[in-house]
Design an enzyme around this catalytic site. Structure first.
Site, mmCIF file in Angstrom:
data_model
loop_
_atom_site.group_PDB
_atom_site.id
_atom_site.type_symbol
_atom_site.label_atom_id
_atom_site.label_comp_id
_atom_site.label_asym_id
_atom_site.label_seq_id
_atom_site.Cartn_x
_atom_site.Cartn_y
_atom_site.Cartn_z
ATOM 1 N N GLU A 47 -50.267 -14.641 -40.480
ATOM 2 C CA GLU A 47 -49.813 -15.918 -41.016
ATOM 3 C C GLU A 47 -50.282 -16.030 -42.467
ATOM 4 O O GLU A 47 -51.452 -15.820 -42.758
ATOM 5 C CB GLU A 47 -50.396 -17.087 -40.221
ATOM 6 C CG GLU A 47 -49.961 -17.142 -38.769
ATOM 7 C CD GLU A 47 -50.629 -18.303 -38.039
ATOM 8 O OE1 GLU A 47 -51.252 -19.162 -38.708
ATOM 9 O OE2 GLU A 47 -50.540 -18.336 -36.813
ATOM 10 N N ASP A 58 -54.699 -29.502 -41.877
ATOM 11 C CA ASP A 58 -55.787 -28.572 -42.133
ATOM 12 C C ASP A 58 -57.114 -29.274 -42.353
ATOM 13 O O ASP A 58 -57.196 -30.321 -42.983
ATOM 14 C CB ASP A 58 -55.461 -27.714 -43.361
ATOM 15 C CG ASP A 58 -54.334 -26.742 -43.089
ATOM 16 O OD1 ASP A 58 -54.369 -26.119 -42.026
ATOM 17 O OD2 ASP A 58 -53.421 -26.624 -43.932
#
Length: 259
Positions: A47, A58
């Site tokens: 990724e 995040d």
């Protein structure tokens, strides 16, 4: 099937647990070398995080790595150029927020990913009931759009996510942002079970996996793991590419069946 899903299904059917490391694109001068190290350590796909100024999913580590990449001048074009230059021999998955996809247009964005050799796409802030234009563009350019499900996702919506995902289904281990935890939450096991009732795609567990013991535990019920914050924390703390590769090799070994 596209290349990503072909790879993930083949690994699962052969009894191999998937290892999907996450690398923030542009985080260092030599971040492309980390892609090679990940492949050497046994990554099944990689990724690549495309830095965004407001990464709502995040936690602090990935936020810090994204801020560092943006300060260094990282852009979508520069990241794609580096992916094309390195040309990893495993599928590359773009981890990108909706604004980055929709600003140039889903078709143009997916075309640029495909031209650089990217094989998959994750857009964590794109709801499943708003994904049709991006899903169509991804399909047109042979990209597998992998969707996320969380422990709080209602069963009906979870079923929709499982059926519409491509490549694999990303199971979020707990409610919260990315980041290392002491162990995957017990709700992760139930989420994986529910997803498997709705799809025969591999189910990859992410968020909070930071050590070999956690990887081994997750491998007991999921088809693989995604690891990002633990890897980026080491990079931000000054770990060398060789040290990061060694960490991923430890995770790879932990995913292998005993004996």
């Amino acid at each position: 099937m596209n290349a990503l899903e072909t790879r993930t299904r083949a690994a699962r059917d052969a009894g191999r647990k998937l290892l999907l490391p996450y690398v923030t694109g542009g985080v260092t001068d030599d971040w492309g070398d980390l892609l090679r190290a990940a492949v050497d350590a046994g990554a099944d796909a990689i990724e690549i995080g495309f830095p965004f100024s407001d990464p709502t999913l995040d936690g602090p580590v990935i936020q810090q790595s994204s801020d560092q990449a943006l300060r260094r001048g990282a852009t979508t074009r520069r990241i794609l150029d580096e992916i094309a230059r390195v040309a990893p021999p495993v599928p590359v998955i773009a981890f990108s927020y909706a604004n980055l996809v929709l600003r140039p247009g889903a078709d143009a964005y997916c075309a640029a990913l495909a031209d650089a050799g990217v094989g998959g796409l994750i857009v964590p802030d794109l709801p499943v009931d708003e994904m049709a234009p991006v899903a169509a563009a991804a399909q047109a350019h042979a990209l597998d759009l992998a969707l996320l499900a969380a422990p709080s996702t209602p069963l009906r919506r979870c079923a929709d996510i499982a059926r519409r995902s491509r490549g694999f289904v990303y199971a979020v281990s707990l409610m919260g942002t990315t980041g290392a935890r002491s162990r995957p939450h017990e709700s992760a096991r139930e989420l994986v079970r529910c997803l498997r009732e709705e799809t025969d795609l591999p189910v990859v567990l992410g968020f909070g996996i930071a050590a070999p013991g956690q990887a081994a535990e997750a491998a007991g019920y999921a088809d693989g793991i995604a690891v990002g914050s633990a890897l980026m924390r080491r990079l931000l703390d000054g770990a060398t590419t060789a040290q990061l590769g060694a960490f991923l090799a430890q995770l790879r070994a932990a995913l292998e069946p005993a004996g």
